[in-house]
Structure formats: C-alpha cells, structure tokens
Scaffold this active site. Structure first.
Site, mmCIF file in Angstrom:
data_model
loop_
_atom_site.group_PDB
_atom_site.id
_atom_site.type_symbol
_atom_site.label_atom_id
_atom_site.label_comp_id
_atom_site.label_asym_id
_atom_site.label_seq_id
_atom_site.Cartn_x
_atom_site.Cartn_y
_atom_site.Cartn_z
ATOM 1 N N CYS A 217 10.547 1.637 1.697
ATOM 2 C CA CYS A 217 11.611 0.643 1.871
ATOM 3 C C CYS A 217 12.979 1.285 1.721
ATOM 4 C CB CYS A 217 11.424 -0.501 0.879
ATOM 5 S SG CYS A 217 11.102 0.047 -0.790
ATOM 6 N N GLU B 59 13.104 -3.314 10.480
ATOM 7 C CA GLU B 59 12.786 -2.112 9.720
ATOM 8 C C GLU B 59 11.778 -1.276 10.524
ATOM 9 O OE1 GLU B 59 10.686 -2.895 5.994
ATOM 10 O OE2 GLU B 59 11.461 -1.027 5.179
ATOM 11 N N GLU C 61 10.992 -7.730 -3.585
ATOM 12 C CA GLU C 61 11.498 -6.431 -3.161
ATOM 13 C C GLU C 61 10.954 -6.230 -1.753
ATOM 14 O OE1 GLU C 61 11.936 -3.243 -1.948
ATOM 15 O OE2 GLU C 61 10.559 -2.320 -3.380
ATOM 16 N N LEU C 62 11.818 -6.473 -0.764
ATOM 17 C CA LEU C 62 11.337 -6.495 0.620
ATOM 18 C C LEU C 62 11.796 -5.242 1.369
ATOM 19 C CD1 LEU C 62 12.016 -10.302 1.104
ATOM 20 C CD2 LEU C 62 9.985 -9.160 0.183
ATOM 21 N N TRP D 31 0.811 -1.209 0.000
ATOM 22 C CA TRP D 31 0.000 0.000 0.000
ATOM 23 C C TRP D 31 0.851 1.268 0.000
ATOM 24 C CZ3 TRP D 31 2.225 2.056 4.136
ATOM 25 C CH2 TRP D 31 2.752 1.174 5.087
HETATM 26 P P1 NDP Z 1 2.796 -7.137 3.910
HETATM 27 O O1 NDP Z 1 4.042 -7.723 3.407
HETATM 28 O O2 NDP Z 1 1.995 -7.930 4.861
HETATM 29 O O3 NDP Z 1 1.854 -6.737 2.677
HETATM 30 C C1 NDP Z 1 2.325 -6.578 1.349
HETATM 31 C C2 NDP Z 1 1.460 -7.370 0.379
HETATM 32 O O4 NDP Z 1 1.640 -8.769 0.624
HETATM 33 C C3 NDP Z 1 -0.030 -7.128 0.540
HETATM 34 O O5 NDP Z 1 -0.641 -7.236 -0.712
HETATM 35 C C4 NDP Z 1 -0.462 -8.258 1.441
HETATM 36 O O6 NDP Z 1 -1.835 -8.556 1.334
HETATM 37 C C5 NDP Z 1 0.380 -9.394 0.901
HETATM 38 N N1 NDP Z 1 0.651 -10.464 1.846
HETATM 39 C C6 NDP Z 1 0.825 -10.394 3.183
HETATM 40 N N2 NDP Z 1 1.103 -11.607 3.686
HETATM 41 C C7 NDP Z 1 1.101 -12.476 2.657
HETATM 42 C C8 NDP Z 1 1.317 -13.865 2.537
HETATM 43 N N3 NDP Z 1 1.618 -14.619 3.585
HETATM 44 N N4 NDP Z 1 1.224 -14.436 1.332
HETATM 45 C C9 NDP Z 1 0.947 -13.682 0.244
HETATM 46 N N5 NDP Z 1 0.726 -12.360 0.283
HETATM 47 C C10 NDP Z 1 0.813 -11.750 1.479
HETATM 48 O O7 NDP Z 1 3.147 -5.737 4.550
HETATM 49 P P2 NDP Z 1 2.346 -4.966 5.704
HETATM 50 O O8 NDP Z 1 1.424 -4.046 5.067
HETATM 51 O O9 NDP Z 1 1.776 -5.872 6.714
HETATM 52 O O10 NDP Z 1 3.555 -4.195 6.383
HETATM 53 C C11 NDP Z 1 4.381 -4.853 7.342
HETATM 54 C C12 NDP Z 1 5.822 -4.439 7.208
HETATM 55 O O11 NDP Z 1 6.315 -4.841 5.935
HETATM 56 C C13 NDP Z 1 6.047 -2.954 7.232
HETATM 57 O O12 NDP Z 1 6.076 -2.456 8.524
HETATM 58 C C14 NDP Z 1 7.360 -2.857 6.507
HETATM 59 O O13 NDP Z 1 8.398 -3.156 7.397
HETATM 60 C C15 NDP Z 1 7.267 -3.936 5.458
HETATM 61 N N6 NDP Z 1 6.804 -3.409 4.141
HETATM 62 C C16 NDP Z 1 7.742 -3.102 3.224
HETATM 63 C C17 NDP Z 1 7.351 -2.553 2.033
HETATM 64 C C18 NDP Z 1 8.330 -2.202 1.003
HETATM 65 O O14 NDP Z 1 8.104 -1.275 0.223
HETATM 66 N N7 NDP Z 1 9.409 -2.932 0.891
HETATM 67 C C19 NDP Z 1 5.966 -2.256 1.724
HETATM 68 C C20 NDP Z 1 5.037 -2.651 2.749
HETATM 69 C C21 NDP Z 1 5.477 -3.191 3.908
HETATM 70 P P3 NDP Z 1 -2.872 -8.071 2.489
HETATM 71 O O15 NDP Z 1 -2.816 -6.599 2.507
HETATM 72 O O16 NDP Z 1 -4.157 -8.614 2.025
HETATM 73 O O17 NDP Z 1 -2.370 -8.696 3.763
#
Ligand code: NDP
Length: 457
Positions: free
Chosen positions: A265, A362, A231-232, A133
C-alpha cells in the site's frame, strides 16, 4: 475465494481448507468473549512476558515462517525473512512500551472543580481483524501486539490465500502462554464477515485491504455503532526536485516501487520529477527497473517474484493495457512473461493522465508511472490529484521547499529523502480514501481503548 494455499510461482494448489462451520464459529466467539473477561484483568507485566515469549518463538521459527509466506504469496525469501524480523521487533516494542503508552494521565483537577481528575485507557473487548495477504505476518502482528498488550482479545479473519500463515499465527500466541481464546484465527470466507461484525460479542474491527472491502466493513460496523480502523490502498507520490541527490532517489525509487513484488500500500507508485532532473532521474530509474531479476521467489538472488494471485496479475495487466491503449508510453517491461506462475515484468510508463484507469486506481504490481513537472506547485497539485492519501516521498535538500511539501501533501505519512516505510515507533495510516485511524506507536495502541474520563469530587 476458496481457502487454499496456491503457490503463485507455479499456480499449483498445495493445500485446501474447509471453512469453519457456524457451530465452530459460534464457539470461537463465545471463547473470545469469555477469555476477555479474565484477560482484561491481567497486568502489563504478565502480558509482556507472554508477548516476549511469542516474539522468541517467532524468532526461532522465522526461517520456516519466511518460507511459508513465500510459498503462499510469492514475496522474495529475503524479504519474507525481513518481515519475520520486523514482527519480532514489533512484539518486543509493545511488550516494552504498552504500560507507558496506556498509563493513567492526570488532568487539571482544579480547572474542573474536582479533587482528582484523570484519563484512563481500558481495553474494549474482542476485536475482529480482517487482514490481507501482502504482508501476511506483519499486518497481523501490528494489530495483535498492541491489541493484546492493551488487554483486548483478537479474532483474525485472514485473506483466503494465506491460510497456513493464518493458522500459524492463531497458534503462536497460545503456544507463547496467552490464555486460550486471547487470539484466534477464524477460517471463514469474506461473505461471513458480516455475521461476525454484527455479533454482539465482537466490539470493534480493523481492516487492511481494498477500498471496497473497507467500505463494506465500515458500513456494517457503522450500522452496529462499532469502531473501525481502516488501512486501505494508496497511490503514493515520489517527488524529485532539482536539489535532490538524483542517483540516490532513483536507486531508492526502484526499491520503493518493487518492494514485495510491487504489492504494498505504501509503495511509491507515481514518480513526479522536476524538469531540471527529469532526464537524469529517468535514465537511472529505468536502468534500475530493467536490471531487476524476475524469478522464483525462493531463489536468494531474485528481486521480483510473481504476483500473489492470478486475479492480481490480470488486474495489473489490464491497467497497463488500458493506459497503453490510451496513449501512455511503455519505457520498459509492460508484458507478462511466458512462464508458469503469475509474473509481470517491472514496468515504467510515461504519459499517464486523466481518463486512464491507473491515474485513479492503485496499481498493485511492479509498475511505475513517471510524470514531468516544472515547479513545486505543480508537483504538489499532481501528488494530491488522487483519491488516496496514505504516504508520500519527497526528495529535496532545500529547507523551505521541504517544509512546503510537508505542509501541503495530503497524506498520512511524509518521508523526505527516504522511502515510506512503517516503524513501530511511528504512527501509520492514511487520509482521504486510504482510510482512517492509526496503527503502531502510541496512537495505534489507543485506537481500541476506552479513553475513560475520571472525575472525583
Ligand atoms: P481485499 O480487500 O479483497 O482483501 C483483504 C481482506 O479483506 C481479505 O481478508 C479478504 O478476505 C477480506 N475481504 C474482502 N472483501 C471483503 C468484504 N466485502 N467484507 C469483509 N472482508 C472482505 O483485497 P484483494 O486481495 O482482493 O486485493 C485487491 C486490491 O486491494 C489490491 O489490488 C490492492 O489494490 C488492494 N489491497 C491493498 C492492501 C493494502 O495493504 N492496503 C492489501 C491488499 C489489497 P478474502 O481473502 O477471503 O476475500
């Protein structure tokens, strides 16, 4: 997580969505597979026409789209407008360059005893994109523009808190003229991603998001022998050495930390400053962080809006409390303001070290960590003392020192005397636990291609 638009500035649920049922999901996958068979044969010129038309639509609708992004995830409106503009730029870039990036490359035929030898780049098929998001449009476009230009088709599983942006993007490409099924939004929860990944009609996946989500997707895809790009997260260092322009570094450092309300990120998260300039940098940096205006993201003068979700805000609060409880000092901020919405004050901490959660994890919010070091070696060691390896920022005007940092920093991107950002022209991605594979530039478009070796005797 329920699929819903919840305004982070107020906590109000504005709209909820029913996830697609299994029947509809199956129909979407079937449509993607059928669309690919026809779409793969279209030429670059047609695809470029459609992509430019999508760029035009997005450009015309950018104000409305920016407001939607701000409503769904809380970024300041001017930054949402900038994101929309970047999407237009990314689409135009790939419309213009895809053909050249994927042109057939002749190889040395004589060396391999062939009459002709060459390398071709061909599309793979339907690719699943699991997106976050934080840059709800740009993250999607930076996948979709190269993927579609290469002749792949896309399936978007977007984050559950940005469903309206997801639906907008799902319709954008069809409205621009791409054949039905070339790009579709799947309104599903993350628990249903596994089924899609295991479906034979889906050939590869890309994920931007947390380490946990990335590891899960990669292990499922690995079991199916399907390619992934991840891309984490990141915990980017921002190193300031004595030869640097300290005032510029401090000013850019504030932006690099709080861009997108601190939820990027590639935000600079750990500020590693040489002893000789530590006090001067700290004074300016803390002053800059204190001066930021926290407020309604729709207000044009706001610098920092709310965090996107209540859970995200609570996580940041816990990380700061953990560090403070273990001896870190709060130079500014550190508190959750007493107002509705998921706000957190721009915060600067010193004294963070091993054993504190934020030393390892992070911090996805406007929280900076400051470290004092005595030489370049110590700066490099500390910069690399993280499991992440996405970006790094270095401020120095000494040419030898610059080369030393560029060589030694364990990250996918190094920016010297400027802040890490993404450009369509440059590859983007990380090493270590920040993921693998690259997006953008020529490397990005080739990730989801069959690199076909052709030998003609
Ligand atoms: P998530 O990794 O949970 O969400 C990112 C995407 O992955 C969303 O579409 C989510 O769907 C989906 N997703 C989540 N869990 C799974 C799974 N087990 N299998 C498949 N798809 C999955 O990020 P969060 O929004 O929970 O954020 C948590 C942390 O992640 C942040 O605090 C930050 O540290 C990191 N993050 C890093 C980002 C970056 O740009 N690198 C971006 C966002 C987060 P759904 O929304 O339906 O759960």
């Amino acid at each position: 997580m329920a699929i819903a638009t919840i305004n982070p500035a107020t906590g109000e649920t504005l709209k909820t969505f029913e996830p697609m049922d299994d029947h509809e999901l199956d129909e979407r996958l079937a449509l993607a597979a059928a669309a690919f068979e026809e779409y793969r044969a279209t030429g670059f010129a047609r695809r470029a026409e459609w992509m430019l038309s999508a760029a035009r639509l997005l450009d015309e609708e950018s104000e409305q789209l920016a407001r939607l992004m701000t409503t769904e995830m809380g970024k300041p409106l001017p930054q949402a407008r900038a994101e929309a503009a970047k999407c237009v730029q990314g689409m135009r870039f790939y419309a213009e360059h895809a053909e050249e990036f994927l042109a057939t490359e002749p190889a040395d035929a004589a060396a391999v005893k062939a009459r002709r030898a060459e390398v071709r780049y061909q599309p793979l098929g339907p690719v699943l994109a699991i997106m976050p998001w934080n840059f709800p449009c740009w993250q999607v476009i930076r996948f979709a523009a190269p993927a579609l230009m290469a002749g792949n088709v896309g399936l978007l599983k977007h984050a559950s808190n940005v469903p309206q942006t997801a639906l907008y993007l799902g319709e954008l490409f069809a409205r621009a003229g791409f054949p039905a099924g070339c790009f579709q939004t799947l309104l599903i929860e993350s628990g249903r991603v596994e089924g899609v990944l295991r479906d034979g009609r889906v050939v590869a996946a890309t994920l931007t998001g947390s380490e946990a989500a990335g590891a899960s997707v990669a292990s499922i895809a690995g079991g199916e022998v399907k390619k992934t790009v991840l891309e984490l997260g990141g915990s980017d260092p921002f190193v300031v050495m004595p030869s640097a322009d300290v005032a510029a570094a401090a000013e850019t450092g504030v932006t690099a930390r709080v861009q997108n309300n601190g939820q990027s990120c590639i935000a600079a998260k750990r500020f590693i400053v040489h002893d000789a300039v530590y006090d001067a940098f700290t004074e300016r940096f803390v002053e800059g962080m204190r001066a930021l205006r926290l407020g309604d993201p729709m207000d044009e003068t706001t610098d920092v809006g709310p965090l996107a979700t209540q859970r995200g805000r609570d996580d940041v609060e816990r990380l700061v409390a953990d560090a403070a409880g273990r001896g870190a000092h709060v130079l500014c901020g550190g508190v959750t303001p007493s107002r509705t919405g998921w706000y957190f004050e721009p915060t600067v901490l010193t004294g963070v070290g091993p054993g504190m959660r934020m030393f390892e994890e992070e911090v996805f919010g406007p929280v900076a960590q400051l470290y004092r070091v005595s030489d370049a070696g110590e700066a490099i060691a500390l910069a690399n003392a993280t499991g992440f390896g996405l970006g790094s920022n270095v401020w120095t005007t000494d040419p030898d020192e610059r080369e030393r940092f560029i060589g030694a920093l364990e990250s996918g991107l190094v920016f010297v005397n400027g802040m890490v950002t993404s450009y369509p022209e440059l590859p983007f991605g990380g090493v270590k636990r920040s993921g693998y594979g690259r997006e953008l530039s020529v490397q990005g478009i080739r990730e989801f291609c069959n690199v076909k070796t052709v030998w003609v005797g």
